[in-house]
Enzyme design. Structure first.
Site, mmCIF file in Angstrom:
data_model
loop_
_atom_site.group_PDB
_atom_site.id
_atom_site.type_symbol
_atom_site.label_atom_id
_atom_site.label_comp_id
_atom_site.label_asym_id
_atom_site.label_seq_id
_atom_site.Cartn_x
_atom_site.Cartn_y
_atom_site.Cartn_z
ATOM 1 C CE LYS A 1 -1.888 33.623 23.180
ATOM 2 N NZ LYS A 1 -1.748 32.187 23.483
ATOM 3 N N PRO A 2 -6.493 31.579 22.523
ATOM 4 C CG PRO A 2 -7.157 29.492 21.695
ATOM 5 C CD PRO A 2 -6.798 30.887 21.265
ATOM 6 C CB SER A 3 -3.680 28.742 27.106
ATOM 7 O OG SER A 3 -2.520 27.981 27.371
ATOM 8 C CD GLU B 1 1.988 32.456 35.176
ATOM 9 O OE1 GLU B 1 3.048 33.107 35.099
ATOM 10 O OE2 GLU B 1 1.917 31.233 34.996
ATOM 11 N N GLY C 1 2.574 38.446 36.259
ATOM 12 C CA GLY C 1 3.759 38.880 35.507
ATOM 13 C C GLY C 1 3.432 39.091 34.039
ATOM 14 C CD GLU D 1 -11.142 39.265 35.693
ATOM 15 O OE1 GLU D 1 -10.961 38.685 36.774
ATOM 16 O OE2 GLU D 1 -11.903 40.237 35.572
ATOM 17 C CB CYS E 1 -7.677 32.784 39.270
ATOM 18 S SG CYS E 1 -9.416 32.944 38.850
ATOM 19 C CD GLU F 1 -2.016 32.140 40.987
ATOM 20 O OE1 GLU F 1 -1.259 32.583 40.107
ATOM 21 O OE2 GLU F 1 -3.251 32.217 40.916
ATOM 22 C CE LYS G 1 -4.172 44.413 48.961
ATOM 23 N NZ LYS G 1 -3.398 43.754 49.998
ATOM 24 C CD GLU H 1 -13.315 38.257 32.270
ATOM 25 O OE1 GLU H 1 -13.259 37.181 32.899
ATOM 26 O OE2 GLU H 1 -12.838 38.400 31.125
HETATM 27 P P1 NDP Z 1 -0.053 32.993 31.499
HETATM 28 O O1 NDP Z 1 0.056 34.394 31.987
HETATM 29 O O2 NDP Z 1 1.177 32.191 31.355
HETATM 30 O O3 NDP Z 1 -0.743 32.963 30.049
HETATM 31 C C1 NDP Z 1 -2.011 33.530 29.808
HETATM 32 C C2 NDP Z 1 -2.161 33.775 28.319
HETATM 33 O O4 NDP Z 1 -1.270 34.807 27.901
HETATM 34 C C3 NDP Z 1 -1.831 32.567 27.452
HETATM 35 O O5 NDP Z 1 -2.705 32.558 26.336
HETATM 36 C C4 NDP Z 1 -0.400 32.861 27.034
HETATM 37 O O6 NDP Z 1 -0.019 32.179 25.877
HETATM 38 C C5 NDP Z 1 -0.464 34.357 26.819
HETATM 39 N N1 NDP Z 1 0.804 35.064 26.902
HETATM 40 C C6 NDP Z 1 1.970 34.658 27.463
HETATM 41 N N2 NDP Z 1 2.891 35.650 27.383
HETATM 42 C C7 NDP Z 1 2.286 36.702 26.757
HETATM 43 C C8 NDP Z 1 2.712 38.028 26.394
HETATM 44 N N3 NDP Z 1 3.940 38.474 26.649
HETATM 45 N N4 NDP Z 1 1.817 38.831 25.777
HETATM 46 C C9 NDP Z 1 0.555 38.429 25.534
HETATM 47 N N5 NDP Z 1 0.105 37.188 25.848
HETATM 48 C C10 NDP Z 1 0.951 36.337 26.468
HETATM 49 O O7 NDP Z 1 -1.134 32.291 32.439
HETATM 50 P P2 NDP Z 1 -1.497 30.746 32.484
HETATM 51 O O8 NDP Z 1 -2.026 30.329 31.149
HETATM 52 O O9 NDP Z 1 -0.337 30.017 33.095
HETATM 53 O O10 NDP Z 1 -2.738 30.715 33.502
HETATM 54 C C11 NDP Z 1 -2.622 30.611 34.889
HETATM 55 C C12 NDP Z 1 -2.748 31.979 35.538
HETATM 56 O O11 NDP Z 1 -3.979 32.577 35.152
HETATM 57 C C13 NDP Z 1 -2.765 31.915 37.049
HETATM 58 O O12 NDP Z 1 -1.955 32.937 37.567
HETATM 59 C C14 NDP Z 1 -4.210 32.206 37.390
HETATM 60 O O13 NDP Z 1 -4.389 32.756 38.663
HETATM 61 C C15 NDP Z 1 -4.622 33.130 36.287
HETATM 62 N N6 NDP Z 1 -6.058 33.108 36.103
HETATM 63 C C16 NDP Z 1 -6.797 34.183 36.521
HETATM 64 C C17 NDP Z 1 -8.184 34.172 36.420
HETATM 65 C C18 NDP Z 1 -8.995 35.344 36.852
HETATM 66 O O14 NDP Z 1 -10.150 35.444 36.437
HETATM 67 N N7 NDP Z 1 -8.493 36.241 37.691
HETATM 68 C C19 NDP Z 1 -8.879 33.012 35.879
HETATM 69 C C20 NDP Z 1 -8.014 31.961 35.435
HETATM 70 C C21 NDP Z 1 -6.647 32.009 35.580
HETATM 71 P P3 NDP Z 1 0.570 30.659 25.968
HETATM 72 O O15 NDP Z 1 0.054 30.038 27.206
HETATM 73 O O16 NDP Z 1 0.011 30.025 24.748
HETATM 74 O O17 NDP Z 1 2.025 30.809 25.995
#
Ligand code: NDP
Length: 487
Positions: free
Chosen positions: A174-176, A227, A229, A248, A282, A384, A454, A461
């Site tokens: 599932k992509p964003s 994120e 959360g 991640e 990130c 962040e 943490k 990955e």
């Molecule tokens: P989000 O946590 O908002 O969303 C990530 C994905 O999870 C999206 O596909 C989203 O869907 C989906 N999602 C949202 N709520 C739920 C849920 N309750 N259950 C399952 N899936 C859910 O992150 P962002 O898209 O805003 O990305 C930014 C964040 O990602 C930053 O915190 C960044 O640091 C982190 N990140 C970390 C990386 C790493 O390798 N450590 C690399 C890249 C980013 P939808 O968006 O369609 O609502």
């Protein structure tokens, strides 16, 4: 003008949903809707599970070398279509073409290539136990879910599918909702390369679709990027069926610049680690700790280069090196952090406002922003922001700066700039972060494991150890003599 509508990609082809519900996707640089996507309803969700079950049966029955050969064909197609795919990423994310053209597709293809190469090299163990012996097999998990963030959509889909497929699993990805097209393109490429239908499926939608994936008992593992959360929610939901998880997550990473460092190099690292992909990375080093002896030199050069060398505008223009943020909402969030920085007393060295470049006047741009004289307890230093906002802090003692750098619940990345080789390693060994750089920042080759300490993540990955996150060990004991039994 009518825009295209993309359906979910199930069992090797596009599949229409039953509710007819769709969502719109905007180009962040123009604020225009560029296409619509059908949401994965119950019909699609059930079809995805059935498809992945069939895909898994076919794919896991192939030898690793057959799987490897097919994945390498997909790698070749990804590279051939680099420019077409890079354009998809630019239009979906708002990032500059000059980045996508040489990074996004390339680093995705590298990881699939790396794991395709490792697929046949996976071996078990065998050991004699008296006259008997045991051996182990590395078996795939089954159906794995991938859930991606919006900053590197195609790369994330490649980084999750590469090891999963190499190990013989099927994937439902599932992509964003902000950036759904890259994963669809990847699904088409896998089919063209000869990956059996059902092995890589793409379901579309927002949090509800992600929640369904994390709760579904047919799915053995969730690999999540997003994120902190959301990661906690994903893990809690996955616990309901005791799924394996890889997380991640976000970061607030420190870069330590000592007074013997090459200051220009450190400024380059700081700018890359805050302004590349308009700050939406990130691992970004959003807390820059600079030794007091080189602090003024560092911020003078940083200000000059930030004001002179950054070109914001239409991301498809090859000269542009600062793109638009992902959405209006995110732009507002980043600007609200900047306001908070000012309110809490940080000094704005440069930037700080929304931008409206002539070539992309409706895009969600924010000026590259640098705060200096920051304090550790300021909101901009603790949270962040995920935009082009850098916080610079001063230090004068090695032990003290290590303690300050570690004073966070996050631990994704860290960097050190110094010419003293012993100090470089001594300091980096004490920093609580999973991805570290010495006199460098941001590179993440396929060979190097990446992941957080943490609350920045669980599991890794890339790198060899990632295959362990997509396999399970079966131990087989072989009796060579008569069983001794009291019965
Ligand atoms: P989000 O946590 O908002 O969303 C990530 C994905 O999870 C999206 O596909 C989203 O869907 C989906 N999602 C949202 N709520 C739920 C849920 N309750 N259950 C399952 N899936 C859910 O992150 P962002 O898209 O805003 O990305 C930014 C964040 O990602 C930053 O915190 C960044 O640091 C982190 N990140 C970390 C990386 C790493 O390798 N450590 C690399 C890249 C980013 P939808 O968006 O369609 O609502």
């Amino acid at each position: 003008m009518t825009t295209p509508v993309y359906e979910n990609f199930i069992n090797g082809h596009f599949l229409k949903n039953q509710t007819g519900d769709t969502f719109a996707v905007k180009n962040p640089a123009t604020d225009e809707v560029i296409y619509h996507v059908e949401i994965a309803d119950e019909f699609i969700q059930n079809a995805a599970i059935e498809s992945a079950k069939q895909g898994f049966a076919a794919w896991s029955a192939m030898t690793p070398i057959e799987r490897s050969r097919i994945l390498l064909k997909a790698v070749a197609i990804l590279r051939e279509r680099n420019d077409e795919l890079a354009k998809v990423e630019v239009l979906d994310t708002g990032k500059p073409w000059q980045e996508a053209e040489c990074v996004d597709v390339e680093t995705g293809a590298d990881v699939i290539e790396y794991f395709a190469g490792l697929a046949p090299a996976q071996v078990g163990q065998q050991q004699m136990v008296g006259n008997d012996f045991y051996y182990t097999r590395k078996e795939p998990l089954g159906i794995c879910a991938g859930i991606g963030a919006w900053n590197y959509p195609l790369q994330i889909a490649c980084w999750k599918s590469g090891p999963a497929l190499a190990a013989g699993n099927a994937v439902i990805f599932k992509p964003s909702e902000e950036t759904p097209l890259g994963a669809i393109k990847l699904a088409e490429i896998f089919i063209e390369a000869g990956v059996p239908a059902g092995v890589f499926n793409v379901v579309q939608g927002a949090a509800e679709v992600g929640q369904w994936l994390t709760a579904n008992p047919n799915i053995e593992k969730v690999s999540f990027t997003g994120e902190v959360g959301t990661g906690k929610k994903v893990m809690a939901s996955a616990a309901g069926s005791l799924k394996d998880v890889t997380m991640e997550l976000g970061g607030k990473s420190p870069l330590l610049v000592f007074d013997d460092a090459d200051v220009s190099q450190a400024v380059s690292a700081a700018m890359l680690g805050n302004f590349y992909t308009q700050g939406e990375i990130c691992t970004n080093c959003t807390r820059i700790y600079v030794h007091k002896n080189v602090y003024q030199q560092f911020i003078d050069e940083l200000k000059t280069r930030t004001e002179q060398n950054i070109i914001a505008g239409d991301p498809m223009d090859p000269e542009v090196n600062l793109g638009a943020l992902i959405s209006k909402k995110h732009q507002e969030l980043v600007l609200s952090y900047i306001d908070k920085g000012i309110q809490e007393g940080a000094t704005l060295l440069t930037g700080g406002k929304a931008l409206s470049p002539a070539s992309a006047p409706s895009g969600y741009f924010v000026e590259p922003t640098v705060f200096v004289d920051c304090k550790d307890d300021m909101t901009i230093v603790k949270e962040e922001i995920f935009g082009p906002v850098m916080s610079v802090l001063v230090f004068d003692d090695e032990d003290d700066v290590i303690q300050r750098a570690n004073d966070t619940h996050l631990g994704l990345a860290a960097g050190v700039f110094t010419k003293d080789i012993q100090r470089a390693h001594r300091v980096i060994h004490q920093l609580q972060a999973g991805i570290c750089w010495i006199n460098s920042y941001g590179n993440s080759p396929a060979e190097m494991p990446v992941g957080g300490y943490k609350q920045s993540g669980i599991g890794r990955e890339n790198g060899i150890e990632t295959l362990d996150h997509y396999t399970q060990t079966k131990s087989i004991y072989v009796g060579m003599s008569n069983i001794e039994s009291p019965f």
